[in-house]
Motif scaffolding. Structure first.
Motif, PDB file in Angstrom:
ATOM      1  N   UNK A   1     -14.578   1.634  -3.166  1.00  0.00           N
ATOM      2  CA  UNK A   1     -14.096   1.313  -1.831  1.00  0.00           C
ATOM      3  C   UNK A   1     -12.582   1.474  -1.830  1.00  0.00           C
ATOM      4  N   UNK A   2     -12.081   2.357  -0.967  1.00  0.00           N
ATOM      5  CA  UNK A   2     -10.645   2.601  -0.890  1.00  0.00           C
ATOM      6  C   UNK A   2     -10.045   1.752   0.225  1.00  0.00           C
ATOM      7  N   UNK A   3      -9.223   0.779  -0.156  1.00  0.00           N
ATOM      8  CA  UNK A   3      -8.566  -0.093   0.819  1.00  0.00           C
ATOM      9  C   UNK A   3      -7.177   0.470   1.118  1.00  0.00           C
ATOM     10  N   UNK A   4      -6.980   0.988   2.322  1.00  0.00           N
ATOM     11  CA  UNK A   4      -5.697   1.579   2.698  1.00  0.00           C
ATOM     12  C   UNK A   4      -4.766   0.488   3.232  1.00  0.00           C
ATOM     13  N   UNK A   5      -3.661   0.297   2.543  1.00  0.00           N
ATOM     14  CA  UNK A   5      -2.734  -0.793   2.848  1.00  0.00           C
ATOM     15  C   UNK A   5      -1.379  -0.212   3.242  1.00  0.00           C
ATOM     16  N   UNK A   6      -0.978  -0.439   4.482  1.00  0.00           N
ATOM     17  CA  UNK A   6       0.322   0.029   4.950  1.00  0.00           C
ATOM     18  C   UNK A   6       1.410  -0.964   4.557  1.00  0.00           C
ATOM     19  N   UNK A   7       2.569  -0.445   4.199  1.00  0.00           N
ATOM     20  CA  UNK A   7       3.651  -1.335   3.782  1.00  0.00           C
ATOM     21  C   UNK A   7       5.020  -0.806   4.180  1.00  0.00           C
ATOM     22  N   UNK A   8       5.891  -1.740   4.501  1.00  0.00           N
ATOM     23  CA  UNK A   8       7.309  -1.436   4.636  1.00  0.00           C
ATOM     24  C   UNK A   8       7.913  -1.451   3.232  1.00  0.00           C
ATOM     25  N   UNK A   9       8.875  -0.574   2.979  1.00  0.00           N
ATOM     26  CA  UNK A   9       9.400  -0.464   1.626  1.00  0.00           C
ATOM     27  C   UNK A   9      10.653  -1.316   1.416  1.00  0.00           C
ATOM     28  N   UNK A  10      10.551  -2.580   1.812  1.00  0.00           N
ATOM     29  CA  UNK A  10      11.596  -3.551   1.483  1.00  0.00           C
ATOM     30  C   UNK A  10      10.931  -4.659   0.671  1.00  0.00           C
ATOM     31  N   UNK A  11      11.711  -5.608   0.188  1.00  0.00           N
ATOM     32  CA  UNK A  11      11.176  -6.651  -0.690  1.00  0.00           C
ATOM     33  C   UNK A  11      10.028  -7.426  -0.040  1.00  0.00           C
ATOM     34  N   UNK A  12      10.208  -7.813   1.217  1.00  0.00           N
ATOM     35  CA  UNK A  12       9.179  -8.580   1.918  1.00  0.00           C
ATOM     36  C   UNK A  12       7.931  -7.744   2.159  1.00  0.00           C
ATOM     37  N   UNK A  13       8.130  -6.492   2.560  1.00  0.00           N
ATOM     38  CA  UNK A  13       6.998  -5.631   2.845  1.00  0.00           C
ATOM     39  C   UNK A  13       6.158  -5.341   1.615  1.00  0.00           C
TER      40      UNK A  13
END
Length: 349
Positions: A215-227
Motif C-alpha cells: 500500500x503506497x501512502x502518498x504524503x504531501x509535505x512542506x520542506x521546512x522543519x514543521x512540515x
C-alpha cells in the motif's frame, strides 16, 4: 569516459549485473591537462568573461557540495570565477513558484547560459528563453517533460543529463520490500506543489506497489522543519513500515533533517542519493549527484567554446550505487537479510 562500475539492483534477490570499465591513469591525466590548457588558451584569446546563470529550487547551503563539485570541474577545464567566468547564483529557497521569476531575472542579465537542476527548474528556464543555452544536471525524464525532442537530438536550447529518477524509484521500492520483513505499507513523501517530474514518478510507482502487494501512502509535505516533522508523524499515524521520497533536489537539500526524523520515528528509509547515507541514513540507491554536476560542467565548457545545445546529446546516468548503513539499521532495530546485503555496492558497519 565512465570510469565507474555499473550496478543494477533487482527485487529478486539475485546478484546485480556488473559491467566494469578500465582506463589508463596516465592517459586520463594527460587528457585532462590538455583540456585545461585548451580552455585556458581559448579564454585568453577571446578576452571575454563569460556569465553563467545557476538556477536551483532549493537552498545555497543545501546545494553547497554540488556547487563546489561543479566549480571544481569548471576550474579543471580552465574556467575560473573572477578570471574568465562569473556565476550568477539564484536559489528559490524551496519555493518552486519563485523559479519563473528567477529565470526571467537571469535572462535580463543576459547570461551566456543557464545551469539548472532537474524537476521544475529547467522548464522555468526554457519558458523564460528560447535562445540562451540551458544545461540540465539531473532531469528525471526530459523528453516526457517536454524539454527536448529526443536524447540523441535535443533540438532547441536545452541539453544536459538525465538521472533516470522515474525508473530508479521502482527499484527502491523493490529493495524496501526485500529489506524490511513483512512490509505492507510504504510512505511516499512528495512536495505539496505538483510537478511533472513527481507525477511521472508516481505513474510508475503506483502499479509497482500493487504488483509488490504494498500500500503506497502518498504524503504531501512542506520542506521546512514543521512540515517535515508533520510528514513523519503522518507516516507513523498511517502505520507505514518504511518511507521513501520523490527524487527531488529540494529533498536533497533537507537530507540531514530527514535522516534525523527517520531515526526519531524509527522508520526504515531508502533515499535516492548517497548524500543521505553520508548524513547517517539507512539506505540509498541511485546516481551520484556530485558526479552529474561535474559532468554538467563539461557541457558548459563545450557551449562556452561555441557548441550548440541542439547538437549535444543528452546523456543518461550510467553509474548506480546501492549503499547500506548497518549503524543506522541497528539504531532502529532493523535486521537486513543477508540476500539484500549481498547486493549492496557498499555496506557501512
Amino acid at each position: 569516459m565512465n570510469t565507474g562500475t555499473r550496478h543494477e539492483a533487482t527485487g529478486n534477490g539475485k546478484n546485480p549485473r556488473v559491467i566494469r570499465f578500465a582506463f589508463c591513469p596516465l592517459l586520463f591525466a594527460l587528457s585532462a591537462m590538455f583540456l585545461a590548457l585548451c580552455s585556458s588558451a581559448y579564454a585568453q584569446q577571446t578576452g571575454k568573461i563569460s556569465r553563467i546563470g545557476f538556477l536551483d529550487p532549493s537552498t545555497a547551503s543545501g546545494s553547497a557540495v554540488l556547487v563546489e563539485a561543479f566549480r571544481q570541474e569548471l576550474s579543471r577545464l580552465g574556467w575560473t570565477e573572477g578570471k574568465n567566468i562569473t556565476i550568477e547564483y539564484r536559489f528559490a529557497a524551496q519555493t518552486s513558484d519563485r523559479l519563473p521569476e528567477l529565470a526571467a531575472e537571469l535572462v535580463r542579465l543576459k547570461v551566456d547560459l543557464i545551469v539548472t537542476s532537474g524537476g521544475p527548474a529547467p522548464l522555468a528556464a526554457k519558458n523564460a528563453t528560447s535562445t540562451i543555452p540551458i544545461v540540465m544536471t539531473n532531469s528525471p525524464d526530459p523528453v516526457a517533460e517536454g524539454l527536448i525532442a529526443s536524447l540523441a537530438r535535443p533540438g532547441g536550447n536545452v541539453t544536459g543529463l538525465s538521472g533516470l529518477v522515474v525508473e530508479l524509484n521502482t527499484k527502491r521500492l523493490e529493495i524496501l520490500k526485500d529489506a524490511v520483513l513483512k512490509l505492507s505499507r510504504v510512505g511516499f513523501l512528495r512536495t505539496v506543489e505538483s510537478t511533472t517530474a513527481t507525477d511521472l514518478q508516481l505513474n510508475e510507482l503506483r502499479p509497482t506497489a500493487i504488483a509488490l502487494k504494498l500500500k503506497l501512502e502518498e504524503i504531501e509535505t512542506q520542506l521546512d522543519a514543521k512540515g517535515l516533522e508533520g510528514a513523519f508523524q503522518t507516516a507513523k499515524q498511517k502505520q507505514t513500515g518504511a518511507i521513501m521520497t520523490s527524487g527531488s533536489r529540494r529533498f536533497f537539500a533537507e537530507r540531514k533533517r530527514m535522516v534525523e526524523l527517520a531515526g526519531k520515528y524509527r522508520l526504515p528509509a531508502i533515499y535516492f542519493e548517497k548524500g543521505f547515507v553520508d548524513e547517517g541514513g539507512l539506505m540509498s540507491y541511485g546516481t551520484d549527484l556530485i558526479e552529474l554536476y561535474r559532468r554538467a560542467a563539461v557541457y558548459v565548457d563545450k557551449i562556452l567554446k561555441g557548441a550548440k545545445p541542439a547538437d549535444l546529446p543528452v546523456q543518461q546516468a550510467t553509474k548506480f550505487e546501492f549503499i547500506i548503513n548497518l549503524k543506522a539499521a541497528k539504531q532502529i532495530g532493523l535486521t537486513i537479510p543477508p540476500r539484500v546485503l549481498e547486493r549492496a555496492n557498499k555496506v557501512i558497519k
